[in-house]
Design an enzyme around this catalytic site. Structure first.
Site, PDB file in Angstrom:
ATOM      1  N   PHE A  46     -12.600 -15.034   0.101  1.00 22.06           N
ATOM      2  CA  PHE A  46     -12.551 -14.466  -1.245  1.00 22.06           C
ATOM      3  C   PHE A  46     -11.616 -15.362  -2.051  1.00 22.06           C
ATOM      4  O   PHE A  46     -10.420 -15.398  -1.809  1.00 22.06           O
ATOM      5  CB  PHE A  46     -12.040 -13.027  -1.211  1.00 22.06           C
ATOM      6  CG  PHE A  46     -11.969 -12.376  -2.567  1.00 22.06           C
ATOM      7  CD1 PHE A  46     -13.108 -11.879  -3.168  1.00 22.06           C
ATOM      8  CD2 PHE A  46     -10.757 -12.281  -3.244  1.00 22.06           C
ATOM      9  CE1 PHE A  46     -13.053 -11.298  -4.419  1.00 22.06           C
ATOM     10  CE2 PHE A  46     -10.683 -11.697  -4.492  1.00 22.06           C
ATOM     11  CZ  PHE A  46     -11.842 -11.209  -5.085  1.00 22.06           C
TER      12      PHE A  46
ATOM     13  N   LYS B 286      -6.129   5.337  14.935  1.00 22.58           N
ATOM     14  CA  LYS B 286      -4.765   4.989  15.351  1.00 22.58           C
ATOM     15  C   LYS B 286      -3.906   4.593  14.159  1.00 22.58           C
ATOM     16  O   LYS B 286      -2.679   4.726  14.194  1.00 22.58           O
ATOM     17  CB  LYS B 286      -4.780   3.906  16.422  1.00 22.58           C
ATOM     18  CG  LYS B 286      -5.506   2.617  16.031  1.00 22.58           C
ATOM     19  CD  LYS B 286      -4.611   1.587  15.404  1.00 22.58           C
ATOM     20  CE  LYS B 286      -5.398   0.380  14.958  1.00 22.58           C
ATOM     21  NZ  LYS B 286      -4.544  -0.696  14.426  1.00 22.58           N
TER      22      LYS B 286
ATOM     23  N   ASN C 228       1.019  -0.614   9.147  1.00 26.28           N
ATOM     24  CA  ASN C 228       1.037   0.783   8.727  1.00 26.28           C
ATOM     25  C   ASN C 228       2.369   1.438   9.082  1.00 26.28           C
ATOM     26  O   ASN C 228       2.946   2.175   8.288  1.00 26.28           O
ATOM     27  CB  ASN C 228      -0.125   1.537   9.381  1.00 26.28           C
ATOM     28  CG  ASN C 228      -1.469   1.096   8.834  1.00 26.28           C
ATOM     29  OD1 ASN C 228      -1.875   1.482   7.751  1.00 26.28           O
ATOM     30  ND2 ASN C 228      -2.163   0.244   9.593  1.00 26.28           N
TER      31      ASN C 228
END
Length: 369
Positions: free
Chosen positions: A56, A221, A286
């Site tokens: 991209f 997860k 995360n």
């Protein structure tokens, strides 16, 4: 590597039937996947050496195009700095051009972009193409959750396996040992071809006949990792974090089997299951962002933390938590999954980060699971 046969006709036939690989995505994990694959295509006669990698396109602070810098330096200076890619990795900013000759497509982009990408590729890929998804997430539609592998198969009309595992990309990039799991539906031969393409001495890959189980492990997860991050950010300690991980694994297994009864118990003991859960709760993006969110008392948004901490990478857990919440709400299952429910309510600002342990007052009952 040159064809092994010296007969000109046989050589032409061998070249004609070699598999061509394109990696659709060039972020941190996409670049590492291209590195793994390209190291193998040079040494396995059944693959063309060149590995296309769709980029991209971005303009770097220097004014140069990212794809041009990758091809000139053999390095993804934005998403995998300091790691040299094999010279047979070719960055291509034109997605249609990148995929047109490939019969093996490796999808590794943020899951929220996949439907749009697949629609762009309708009619642009080879009829004999097969795919594998390294993407952790799901699409939520009116009729229910749609796994990314299913979305790829339905939009493009091709077979799609999945690869998930305890795979923190930067560690694999420097060739530290890790494992991964390929999930397949029916065609074991295709699964074994994917295993050969990814497997290296430092990246051990195995296959199991359980696409949904493997993919849901990789998806869910990330929600548990947010919970682990909240625990870390509140300095609750290792005992609490271990409890959150155990409860999270229980909810992962229960939801997977409710959504797809074919999911196998053993899948949760593969790299895609408990191993991926452990590594993500200890060191993934995360967990890191959720830690920062909790330390700031939930006063800084995840969008702000993502922009500050991830250098252009996308945080998957928050959007996945929202998608899981929508599924649970629609089916009347919120009370059965208090951890998943609470994670979304913390992320959306309805609850304080400390609620991650308070939820246990509402015990879930899953007698059949």
């Amino acid at each position: 590597m040159a064809p092994s046969n010296t007969n000109p006709v046989a050589v032409a036939d061998e070249v004609l039937h070699k598999s061509r690989v394109t990696v659709v995505g060039s972020g941190n994990w996409g670049s590492v996947a291209a590195k793994l694959i390209a190291s193998n295509t040079l040494n396995i006669n059944s693959f063309h050496d060149e590995v296309r990698m769709w980029v991209f396109e971005e303009t770097l602070p220097s004014g140069e195009k990212l794809s041009e810098v990758i091809n000139r330096t053999n390095e993804n200076v934005k998403y995998l700095p300091g790691i040299k890619l094999p010279k047979n990795v070719v960055a291509d900013p034109d997605i249609e051009h990148a995929v047109k000759d490939a019969n093996m497509l490796v999808f590794v982009t943020p899951h929220q972009f996949m439907e749009g990408i697949c629609k762009r590729l309708i009619g642009k890929i080879r009829k004999d193409a097969v795919a594998i998804s390294l993407i952790k997430g799901m699409e939520v539609k009116k009729e229910g959750p749609c796994m990314i592998s299913t979305l790829i198969s339905e939009i493009l009309g091709i077979s799609c396996c999945v690869l998930m595992g305890a795979n923190i990309a930067n560690e694999i990039a420097v060739e530290k040992f890790s494992e991964a799991t390929v999930g397949y539906r029916e065609n074991k031969e295709i699964a074994e071809k994917w295993v050969r393409l990814f497997n290296t001495p430092y990246f051990m890959v195995s296959a199991v006949q359980d696409v949904e189980g493997v993919e849901l492990c990789g998806t869910l997860k990330n929600v548990v990792a947010l919970a682990a991050g909240f625990v870390d950010g509140l300095d609750m300690g290792n005992n609490t974090k271990a409890a959150i991980m155990r409860i999270g694994l229980r909810e992962m297994k229960a939801l997977s089997k409710l959504l797809f009864p074919s999911v196998k118990d053993n899948t949760f003991f593969e790299s895609c299951g408990v191993a991926d859960l452990i590594t993500t709760c200890l060191g993934g993006r995360n967990r890191r962002c959720a830690d920062a969110f909790a330390r700031n008392g939930g006063k800084r948004s995840f969008d702000e933390l993502e922009a500050e901490m991830l250098q252009g990478q996308k945080l998957q857990g928050v959007s996945t938590a929202k998608e899981v919440y929508e599924v649970l709400s629609h089916r009347g299952w919120l009370e059965l999954f208090p951890l998943f429910t609470t994670v979304h309510e913390i992320c959306s600002g309805r609850l304080a980060p400390s609620a991650i342990v308070e939820y246990t007052e509402h015990s879930a009952r899953l007698p059949l699971l």
